[in-house]
Scaffold this motif. Sequence first.
Motif, PDB file in Angstrom:
ATOM      1  N   CYS A  45       0.897  -1.217   0.132  1.00 54.63           N
ATOM      2  CA  CYS A  45       0.376   0.097  -0.485  1.00 54.63           C
ATOM      3  C   CYS A  45       0.670   1.499  -0.083  1.00 54.63           C
ATOM      4  N   GLY A  46       2.330   1.555   0.429  1.00 57.18           N
ATOM      5  CA  GLY A  46       2.859   2.161   0.152  1.00 57.18           C
ATOM      6  C   GLY A  46       2.849   3.295   1.475  1.00 57.18           C
ATOM      7  N   THR A  49       6.491   3.486   3.737  1.00 59.92           N
ATOM      8  CA  THR A  49       6.977   4.658   3.067  1.00 59.92           C
ATOM      9  C   THR A  49       8.256   5.280   3.361  1.00 59.92           C
ATOM     10  N   ARG A  58       9.650   0.319   1.723  1.00 59.57           N
ATOM     11  CA  ARG A  58       8.544  -0.315   2.588  1.00 59.57           C
ATOM     12  C   ARG A  58       8.829  -0.869   3.454  1.00 59.57           C
ATOM     13  N   CYS A 101      -2.680   7.632   3.861  1.00 65.35           N
ATOM     14  CA  CYS A 101      -1.674   7.698   3.818  1.00 65.35           C
ATOM     15  C   CYS A 101      -0.924   8.237   3.620  1.00 65.35           C
ATOM     16  N   GLY A 104       3.640   8.316   3.011  1.00 63.43           N
ATOM     17  CA  GLY A 104       4.169   7.275   2.261  1.00 63.43           C
ATOM     18  C   GLY A 104       3.792   8.037   1.100  1.00 63.43           C
ATOM     19  N   GLN A 105       2.716   9.083   1.116  1.00 66.24           N
ATOM     20  CA  GLN A 105       2.076   9.108  -0.375  1.00 66.24           C
ATOM     21  C   GLN A 105       3.958  10.398  -0.942  1.00 66.24           C
ATOM     22  N   ASN A 108       6.699   8.805  -0.782  1.00 64.18           N
ATOM     23  CA  ASN A 108       7.308   8.627  -2.430  1.00 64.18           C
ATOM     24  C   ASN A 108       8.175   9.549  -3.133  1.00 64.18           C
ATOM     25  N   ASN A 131       1.764   3.531  -4.376  1.00 62.54           N
ATOM     26  CA  ASN A 131       1.293   3.915  -3.454  1.00 62.54           C
ATOM     27  C   ASN A 131      -0.642   4.274  -3.439  1.00 62.54           C
ATOM     28  N   CYS A 133      -4.434   5.349  -1.943  1.00 62.13           N
ATOM     29  CA  CYS A 133      -4.711   6.123  -1.323  1.00 62.13           C
ATOM     30  C   CYS A 133      -6.492   6.031  -1.423  1.00 62.13           C
TER      31      CYS A 133
END
Length: 153
Positions: A45-46, A49, A58, A101, A104-105, A108, A131, A133
């Motif tokens: 899922c990211g 990250t 990850r 998220c 992580g977004q 990335n 990734n 969302c």
Amino acid sequence: MAKIKIQINSSTYQPDVDPEMPLLWVIRDFVGLTGTKYGCGIGQCGACTVHLDGHAVRSCTIPVSAVQNQKVTTIEGLSTDGNHPLQVAWKERDVPQCGYCQAGQIMNAAALLMQNPQPSDADITIGMSGNLCRCGTYQRIHQAIKQASLARK
């Protein structure tokens, strides 16, 4: 258990943990940095990250023993004052809904911009494809990345 020496956000830590413990849990439970989120636990899922020597990884799937002698950067270490071009663009574009998220977004996207400072729309789509969302803010995420890339010129 073993004392594993790791560098996170320019600080050195030496938690006494199982060497196979995922980096995510060391970051959250032993270092106390909670910006990195647990999402799926299998690297799909990211949400977790982080950067490992500047590359997006990850943290839920990497054993802490594998990150010795490398630099780990979390969302807290991306910018001390929240002024990274992506963080600014995220706010200006009103990207987050639930926000889960987003760390992580952003991490990335930051790795993408380090490797490709002026990505095309296709580069952004491909670079961010891993990734997820749950709120579906992909269009605003894309716009924020594009804005941040233009701000970095």
